[in-house]
Design an enzyme around this catalytic site. Sequence first.
Site, PDB file in Angstrom:
ATOM      1  CB  ILE A 431      -0.897  -0.133   1.277  1.00 47.89           C
ATOM      2  CG1 ILE A 431      -1.682  -1.260   1.175  1.00 47.89           C
ATOM      3  CG2 ILE A 431      -1.856   1.119   1.171  1.00 47.89           C
ATOM      4  CD1 ILE A 431      -2.350  -1.762  -0.130  1.00 47.89           C
ATOM      5  NE  ARG A 515      -0.662   6.237  19.959  1.00 47.91           N
ATOM      6  CZ  ARG A 515      -0.406   5.749  18.700  1.00 47.91           C
ATOM      7  NH1 ARG A 515      -0.569   6.353  17.674  1.00 47.91           N
ATOM      8  NH2 ARG A 515       0.301   4.468  18.879  1.00 47.91           N
ATOM      9  CG  HIS A 694      -4.657  -2.475  11.689  1.00 44.49           C
ATOM     10  ND1 HIS A 694      -5.128  -2.926  10.642  1.00 44.49           N
ATOM     11  CD2 HIS A 694      -4.413  -1.113  11.497  1.00 44.49           C
ATOM     12  CE1 HIS A 694      -5.547  -1.777   9.826  1.00 44.49           C
ATOM     13  NE2 HIS A 694      -5.143  -0.428  10.341  1.00 44.49           N
TER      14      HIS A 694
HETATM   15  N1  GLN Z   1       0.266   5.024   1.320  1.00 49.11           N
HETATM   16  C1  GLN Z   1      -0.157   5.047   2.988  1.00 49.11           C
HETATM   17  C2  GLN Z   1       0.730   4.037   3.806  1.00 49.11           C
HETATM   18  O1  GLN Z   1       0.959   3.199   3.206  1.00 49.11           O
HETATM   19  C3  GLN Z   1      -1.435   4.851   3.050  1.00 49.11           C
HETATM   20  C4  GLN Z   1      -1.746   5.100   4.484  1.00 49.11           C
HETATM   21  C5  GLN Z   1      -3.265   5.059   4.882  1.00 49.11           C
HETATM   22  O2  GLN Z   1      -4.028   4.394   4.296  1.00 49.11           O
HETATM   23  N2  GLN Z   1      -3.860   5.593   5.907  1.00 49.11           N
HETATM   24  O3  GLN Z   1       1.264   4.286   4.567  1.00 49.11           O
HETATM   25 ZN    ZN Z   2      -4.814   2.313   4.693  1.00 57.56          ZN
END
Ligand code: GLN
Ligand code: ZN
Length: 756
Positions: A431, A515, A694
């Site tokens: 991602i 946080r 997570h």
């Molecule tokens: N590109 C971002 C990452 O990989 C996406 C973060 C997110 O979706 N909050 O950290």
């Molecule tokens: Zn994300």
Amino acid sequence: MITVHNLGFPRIGVGRELKKSLEAYWKGERNREQLEQVGRELRHRHWQLQAEAGLDYVPVGDFSWYDHVLDLSVLVGCIPERFGRVVDKVDLDTYFRMARGRAPQGEPVAACEMTKWFDTNYHYIVPEFQAGQSFRLAHTKIFDEVTEAQEQGFRVKPVLLGPLSYLWLGKAKGDTLDKLSLLPDLLTVYREILARLQTQGVTWVQIDEPILVLDLPTAWQEAFHRAYTALWTPGLNLLLATYFGPLSDHTALACNLPVAGVHLDLVRHPEQLDQVLAHLRPETVLSLGLVDGRNIWRTDLQRALTLLRPVYEQLGSRCWVAPSCSLLHSPVDLRLETQLDPELKSWLAFAQQKVEEVTLLKRALSGPYVSAALDSWQQAAQSRRNSGRIHQKAVQERLHQPIPTMRPPYPERARLQHEQFNLPLYPTTTIGSFPQTSQIRNIRYQYKKGLLCQAQYLEQMQLQIKEAVRVQETLGLDVLVHGEAERNDMVEYFAQYLTGYAFTVNGWVQSYGSRCVKPPIIYGDVSRPVPMTVPWITYAQSLTAKPMKGMLTGPVTMLQWSFVRDDQPRATTCLQIALALRDEVQDLEKAGIRMIQIDEPALREGLPLRTGEWQHYLDWAVYCFRVCSSGVMDTTQVHTHMCYSEFNDIIASIAALDADVITIETSRSDMELLEAFTDFAYPNEIGPGVYDIHTPNIPTVAQMVALIQKAKAHIPAERLWVNPDCGLKTRNWPEVQQALHNMVAAAHLLRAQDDP
Ligand code: GLN
Ligand code: ZN
């Protein structure tokens, strides 16, 4: 004379003392007494400064060790069984275990869920209701704090979340439980709480019912009458507080409840005032929320007075003034911002200054002797309106030029893109971010402090990118990323390159528990004088023959996670950001990048509170995304990423984004969300996250194969990607390598199965 008050003050402390001492306590570096001492100091300091500013009542009960909704759960004894049986009073460590799943004392256990507080970036701990749920008074925090404040000589107004909002925000475990059936028992405890407050000498209690600004089923509307009739207590005045939106169709309902006062958010919706005045009963107090509790701009006091004066003439002492909502959502004290440009600073007000604004309004009503203070306030407002630093002619003009946002139909683009990339079935990718190691943070820190020159910084970061690319090649991923080592977060990194953005050094706002976030401030027209990511991405691409994804944060997320200027519609500001990002997208393409991912994790959270307003928002949000993503060749593949799983109600808009590929969070819901994508026949490519980033758990090949097979029931294999469900920045390298190794193996296995 009017009464001035506040709905709540930030708890974190001007130096984030609460955060620091909580984290030290959790680590065992501080004991309970030291922690309690910090709490007492913060409460005292906040009452003191509000009283000194001239408030007639200070809020009590707004302080919380973690979250005010959790405080209420504990107060009314709503403790899920897994946290053990509570004898007498809930212990602070039990409280922390509910919030975090762990505490210095006690076994770890599954924490309670957390979710967003209305449309803010604050997250509350979701109450859990079981079949047979009953309530009882199980804590004394609110009473203790009332005593504490009274002993220090403050005139107090305790704050409680109302019973209906509490039930509404909670979650019934088991399908058959009707949350409203819990109301009578809950009311018994509320009556007990109110009676006890009354014996403490309290005369006003603020009872927050923010759900009155939502669409409510009839049964819930009707329950309001029952509830507040039951809570009516002679001699005790309830101030029913609503915020974040207008009462609209609940105006008559709210105005006819047997309460002594009603509070309105007149910052977001000043136009509701007339309607409310028309319904207000002759003895009811009306509290006007005239100072924006959730943004950082100084109040235009002249405008506020224009609203206030006629109400004051009509209601006299029944007219109260306050911020629009709790100041929980604004930073604490502007005076700490020594780095801010003085002109810009003169336009801002944080919590402490907002309290002063409220009292200034009171003084302005009562005579001319405050005119000097008022004048300086007005000058600031005027300077902001006319300042040369806000408006940029070129940006304004560009907004009025036609912006082509159409791309050829997806099937046509897909054919060209497939020819070009020639990727295998089930292409694998990630991602964007890779672990933010202490080494990476250290390099950024040294650069910021001037300990590394730009060339050294570049070299160090390039080493990080090189390593990330090497690992991905070894793992055999098909589409690579550069790893985002240069970014501290998704918004500030980009904002630093854009005009119209400013940054605070101490503008922290609580996000959840300990946080905090420090949102940048969008004060002026946004443009992009120089490329923001092109050097990093082209360097990364130069290291590999595989496609490298450009990686950007989308316009809606840039908007959502900032303090936004209030002198033009949010949609206009968003469009300016979108145009700046469009330039970046086009520059990436010019530099030879063929896949560009534009993350929009905040798209859904921007949804208005009332469903009737959703479409308008979705229309401009989608338009902005298309503005930034559409100025590319047909062969350039646009990706987007979102990390939540409730798509059903906005799936048409997700499709309207027309990204070639969307990667989403699905692993935790076991691919169930993909049903939305089949019911709607989502046309483009999807990467349903195949494992949950997570947790540190390493997903097995078999688990991921099973998930993708499930996904195949909804999406044809030719349109499926294989990827984790979010960025990997919070994980460590060994976890990432093992997990991705298995993920690639899973994709290989599926390919072999499909094409033996
Ligand atoms: N590109 C971002 C990452 O990989 C996406 C973060 C997110 O979706 N909050 O950290
Ligand atoms: Zn994300």
